[in-house]
Scaffold this motif. Structure first.
Motif, PDB file in Angstrom:
ATOM      1  N   LEU A   1      -3.994 -19.499  -6.313  1.00 37.14           N
ATOM      2  CA  LEU A   1      -3.240 -19.645  -5.005  1.00 37.14           C
ATOM      3  C   LEU A   1      -1.716 -18.438  -4.945  1.00 37.14           C
ATOM      4  O   LEU A   1      -1.144 -18.497  -5.685  1.00 37.14           O
ATOM      5  N   ASN A   2      -2.353 -17.495  -3.821  1.00 35.43           N
ATOM      6  CA  ASN A   2      -0.731 -16.866  -3.693  1.00 35.43           C
ATOM      7  C   ASN A   2      -0.587 -16.481  -3.008  1.00 35.43           C
ATOM      8  O   ASN A   2      -0.673 -17.092  -1.560  1.00 35.43           O
ATOM      9  N   PHE A   3       0.899 -15.934  -2.508  1.00 37.27           N
ATOM     10  CA  PHE A   3       1.444 -15.635  -1.713  1.00 37.27           C
ATOM     11  C   PHE A   3       2.123 -14.473  -1.638  1.00 37.27           C
ATOM     12  O   PHE A   3       2.522 -13.279  -2.929  1.00 37.27           O
ATOM     13  N   ARG A   4       2.603 -13.781  -0.873  1.00 35.56           N
ATOM     14  CA  ARG A   4       3.571 -12.514  -0.744  1.00 35.56           C
ATOM     15  C   ARG A   4       4.582 -12.556   1.222  1.00 35.56           C
ATOM     16  O   ARG A   4       4.049 -12.996   2.033  1.00 35.56           O
ATOM     17  N   TYR A   5       5.316 -12.246   0.773  1.00 33.10           N
ATOM     18  CA  TYR A   5       6.776 -12.253   1.589  1.00 33.10           C
ATOM     19  C   TYR A   5       7.368 -10.751   1.696  1.00 33.10           C
ATOM     20  O   TYR A   5       8.378 -10.344   0.510  1.00 33.10           O
ATOM     21  N   GLY A   6       7.758 -10.208   2.924  1.00 35.32           N
ATOM     22  CA  GLY A   6       8.994  -9.003   3.425  1.00 35.32           C
ATOM     23  C   GLY A   6       8.626  -8.226   4.404  1.00 35.32           C
ATOM     24  O   GLY A   6       7.728  -8.627   4.968  1.00 35.32           O
ATOM     25  N   ASN A   7       9.220  -7.948   4.560  1.00 35.75           N
ATOM     26  CA  ASN A   7       9.348  -6.869   6.073  1.00 35.75           C
ATOM     27  C   ASN A   7       8.752  -5.209   5.307  1.00 35.75           C
ATOM     28  O   ASN A   7       8.179  -4.747   4.324  1.00 35.75           O
ATOM     29  N   GLU A   8       6.942  -5.450   5.970  1.00 30.69           N
ATOM     30  CA  GLU A   8       6.381  -4.655   5.511  1.00 30.69           C
ATOM     31  C   GLU A   8       6.441  -2.707   6.134  1.00 30.69           C
ATOM     32  O   GLU A   8       6.030  -1.620   6.211  1.00 30.69           O
ATOM     33  N   GLY A   9       7.409  -3.015   7.082  1.00 29.52           N
ATOM     34  CA  GLY A   9       8.363  -1.691   7.130  1.00 29.52           C
ATOM     35  C   GLY A   9       9.631  -1.054   8.191  1.00 29.52           C
ATOM     36  O   GLY A   9      10.160  -1.845   7.086  1.00 29.52           O
TER      37      GLY A   9
ATOM     38  N   ASP B   1       0.561  -1.179   0.046  1.00 29.84           N
ATOM     39  CA  ASP B   1       0.040  -0.175  -0.071  1.00 29.84           C
ATOM     40  C   ASP B   1       0.847   0.806  -0.239  1.00 29.84           C
ATOM     41  O   ASP B   1       0.137   2.377  -0.079  1.00 29.84           O
ATOM     42  N   TYR B   2       1.782   1.163   0.330  1.00 28.35           N
ATOM     43  CA  TYR B   2       2.570   2.045  -0.192  1.00 28.35           C
ATOM     44  C   TYR B   2       3.222   2.265  -1.953  1.00 28.35           C
ATOM     45  O   TYR B   2       3.866   2.391  -2.168  1.00 28.35           O
ATOM     46  N   THR B   3       1.993   3.199  -2.480  1.00 27.86           N
ATOM     47  CA  THR B   3       1.906   3.043  -3.424  1.00 27.86           C
ATOM     48  C   THR B   3       2.766   4.047  -4.443  1.00 27.86           C
ATOM     49  O   THR B   3       3.535   3.788  -5.721  1.00 27.86           O
ATOM     50  N   GLU B   4       3.371   5.164  -3.855  1.00 26.31           N
ATOM     51  CA  GLU B   4       4.166   5.959  -4.565  1.00 26.31           C
ATOM     52  C   GLU B   4       5.167   6.046  -4.343  1.00 26.31           C
ATOM     53  O   GLU B   4       6.254   6.362  -5.287  1.00 26.31           O
ATOM     54  N   ASN B   5       5.971   5.099  -3.402  1.00 29.88           N
ATOM     55  CA  ASN B   5       7.468   5.554  -3.420  1.00 29.88           C
ATOM     56  C   ASN B   5       7.877   4.449  -2.373  1.00 29.88           C
ATOM     57  O   ASN B   5       7.322   3.765  -1.502  1.00 29.88           O
ATOM     58  N   ASN B   6       9.320   4.383  -2.074  1.00 36.16           N
ATOM     59  CA  ASN B   6       9.350   3.379  -1.146  1.00 36.16           C
ATOM     60  C   ASN B   6      10.588   3.959   0.213  1.00 36.16           C
ATOM     61  O   ASN B   6      10.912   3.928  -0.196  1.00 36.16           O
ATOM     62  N   PRO B   7       9.407   4.230   1.747  1.00 36.23           N
ATOM     63  CA  PRO B   7      10.401   5.101   2.563  1.00 36.23           C
ATOM     64  C   PRO B   7      10.827   4.519   3.620  1.00 36.23           C
ATOM     65  O   PRO B   7      11.306   5.621   4.372  1.00 36.23           O
ATOM     66  N   PHE B   8      10.603   3.130   3.177  1.00 39.64           N
ATOM     67  CA  PHE B   8      11.561   1.788   4.420  1.00 39.64           C
ATOM     68  C   PHE B   8      13.110   1.084   3.836  1.00 39.64           C
ATOM     69  O   PHE B   8      13.624   0.500   4.414  1.00 39.64           O
ATOM     70  N   ASP B   9      12.900   1.651   2.126  1.00 37.70           N
ATOM     71  CA  ASP B   9      14.470   0.742   1.459  1.00 37.70           C
ATOM     72  C   ASP B   9      13.937  -0.805   1.920  1.00 37.70           C
ATOM     73  O   ASP B   9      14.956  -1.755   2.031  1.00 37.70           O
ATOM     74  N   THR B  10      12.919  -1.391   2.210  1.00 38.77           N
ATOM     75  CA  THR B  10      12.459  -2.636   2.394  1.00 38.77           C
ATOM     76  C   THR B  10      11.497  -3.565   1.236  1.00 38.77           C
ATOM     77  O   THR B  10      10.996  -2.703   0.457  1.00 38.77           O
ATOM     78  N   TYR B  11      11.433  -4.292   0.610  1.00 41.03           N
ATOM     79  CA  TYR B  11      10.699  -4.359  -0.519  1.00 41.03           C
ATOM     80  C   TYR B  11       9.974  -6.156  -0.100  1.00 41.03           C
ATOM     81  O   TYR B  11      10.515  -6.854   0.960  1.00 41.03           O
ATOM     82  N   ILE B  12       8.953  -6.526  -0.835  1.00 45.31           N
ATOM     83  CA  ILE B  12       8.773  -7.667  -0.597  1.00 45.31           C
ATOM     84  C   ILE B  12       8.542  -8.840  -2.181  1.00 45.31           C
ATOM     85  O   ILE B  12       8.520  -7.705  -2.967  1.00 45.31           O
ATOM     86  N   VAL B  13       8.084  -9.586  -1.371  1.00 47.16           N
ATOM     87  CA  VAL B  13       8.310 -10.467  -3.213  1.00 47.16           C
ATOM     88  C   VAL B  13       6.871 -11.426  -3.452  1.00 47.16           C
ATOM     89  O   VAL B  13       6.063 -11.745  -2.098  1.00 47.16           O
TER      90      VAL B  13
END
Length: 369
Positions: free
Chosen positions: A220-228, A193-205
């Motif tokens: 069948l859906n998956f997501r994983y990563g640091n959200e903050g 939901d951070y749609t305009e930029n990446n304020p945390f310098d982390t990514y999700i796959v």
């Protein structure tokens, strides 16, 4: 001899005439095909009326009293959103610019509020081959059964699983058409939901495996990563199954199940939520369909602040939503009766006393163009 000469001349004139006609037809076809023929414009406008039947519309503290789900949660006559979707579909490349305005649109892009918050989706794509498509930009989530636009949902109000799952992503994804039935997707994206930029310098796959045939589909859906901020928020993992099937010409059944868990950074337990929902729908005529959403949603160890919880941080809700869908041309009316029953006292009754259930009524009106 004279007759043969005339016949030959006549044939030549006919051939020249046919060639001229063919050339003129081709030229007309080329002239009629304008540069903007690959552009499209569509969208929707919606609004609704909502009222509580077993409790006040405002709680004792003056706050609106409604189920803690997204969008259709205001009192009385309220606005949804105006949605305009611009698109270009070329042979190899294209784009989508999906613009929204109004309360529903602002809620859908909440992490962008105060800047370009009219953007619901904005992405470009490249059909690398018949089997591979690359997409880059901001796109609505691939997880879950429901979507932001009311034209894509049968029920007008939304589920708990949708409301507390991701709405949109910004990143790069690759879609693969394995064969006529199977598909796959992989993605690298900003925090959800951070749609305009990446304020945390982390990514999700993200990843998806899909199966689709004429009478239904399953994903069948998956997501994983640091959200903050790393060190403050642990990685989040979500698995989600979305499926829907035409069981007969008039009867359809959709199913959504999801599980989300966020790891703690220090001592403690993982926290998150899980749930399942059924979406049976029966078409009674060309203009009217009756549908039910039955959802069980629970959060644990503090969850995501969706519900009132007990001393252990656990809470749950069963929500049954009966919706009618009546179409008059491009306008659809959706009268809706909804029961939310929680494990803790999350609502107030007519005497402003705590209670564990709420029955509410909503009438949505959606115009699609």
């Amino acid at each position: 001899m004279k007759t043969n000469t005339i016949t030959t001349l006549f044939k030549k004139v006919c051939l020249i005439a046919l060639a001229f006609i063919s050339f003129t037809a081709v030229a007309q076809d080329e002239e009629e095909k304008k540069w903007f023929d690959n552009f499209s414009v569509n969208g929707s406008v919606d609004g609704y009326f909502r009222a509580n039947l077993t409790g006040p519309n405002k709680a004792a503290d003056g706050e609106f009293l409604a189920p803690s789900t997204s969008f259709a949660n205001q009192n009385g006559f309220s606005l949804g959103m105006a949605n305009v979707i611009l698109g270009y579909e070329g042979e190899k490349v294209g784009f989508v610019a999906d613009l929204v305005y109004g309360p529903r649109g602002a809620d859908a892009v909440f992490n962008s509020e105060g800047s370009a918050n009219i953007i619901n989706q904005m992405y470009v794509y490249w059909n690398v081959s018949e089997k591979v498509t690359l997409t880059m930009g901001n796109f609505n989530t691939y997880l879950g059964y429901e979507v932001i636009s009311p034209t894509g949902n049968f029920n007008y109000s939304t589920s708990y699983m949708f409301s507390y799952g991701p709405f949109s992503h910004t990143g790069l994804k690759a879609d693969f058409a394995i064969n006529d039935e199977w598909s796959a997707m992989v993605a690298v994206m900003n925090p959800t939901d951070y749609t305009e930029n990446n304020p945390f310098d982390t990514y999700i796959v993200g990843a998806q495996l899909g199966y689709a045939v004429d009478n239904g589909s399953a994903y069948l859906n998956f997501r994983y990563g640091n959200e903050g901020v790393p060190g403050e928020v642990g990685p989040t993992f979500q698995a989600d199954l979305t499926t829907g099937w035409d069981l007969s010409e008039d009867f359809y059944l959709g199913i959504n199940g999801t599980y989300l868990s966020t790891e703690p950074q220090e001592d403690g337990d993982s926290f998150g939520f899980y749930g399942v929902a059924l979406y049976p729908q029966y078409k009674t005529s060309e203009s009217f369909t009756l549908g039910l959403r039955g959802e069980y949603f629970a959060e644990y160890s503090g969850g995501v602040d969706a519900l009132d919880v007990d001393d252990e941080g656990d809470g749950s809700v069963f929500a049954a939503t009966l919706t009618g869908s009546y179409a008059v041309g491009d306008l659809t009316f959706k009268p809706e009766l909804r029961l939310d029953s929680t494990s803790e006292d999350s609502f107030e009754d007519g005497d402003f006393e705590p209670t564990d259930s709420l029955i509410s009524f909503t009438l949505g009106a959606i115009y699609k163009f």
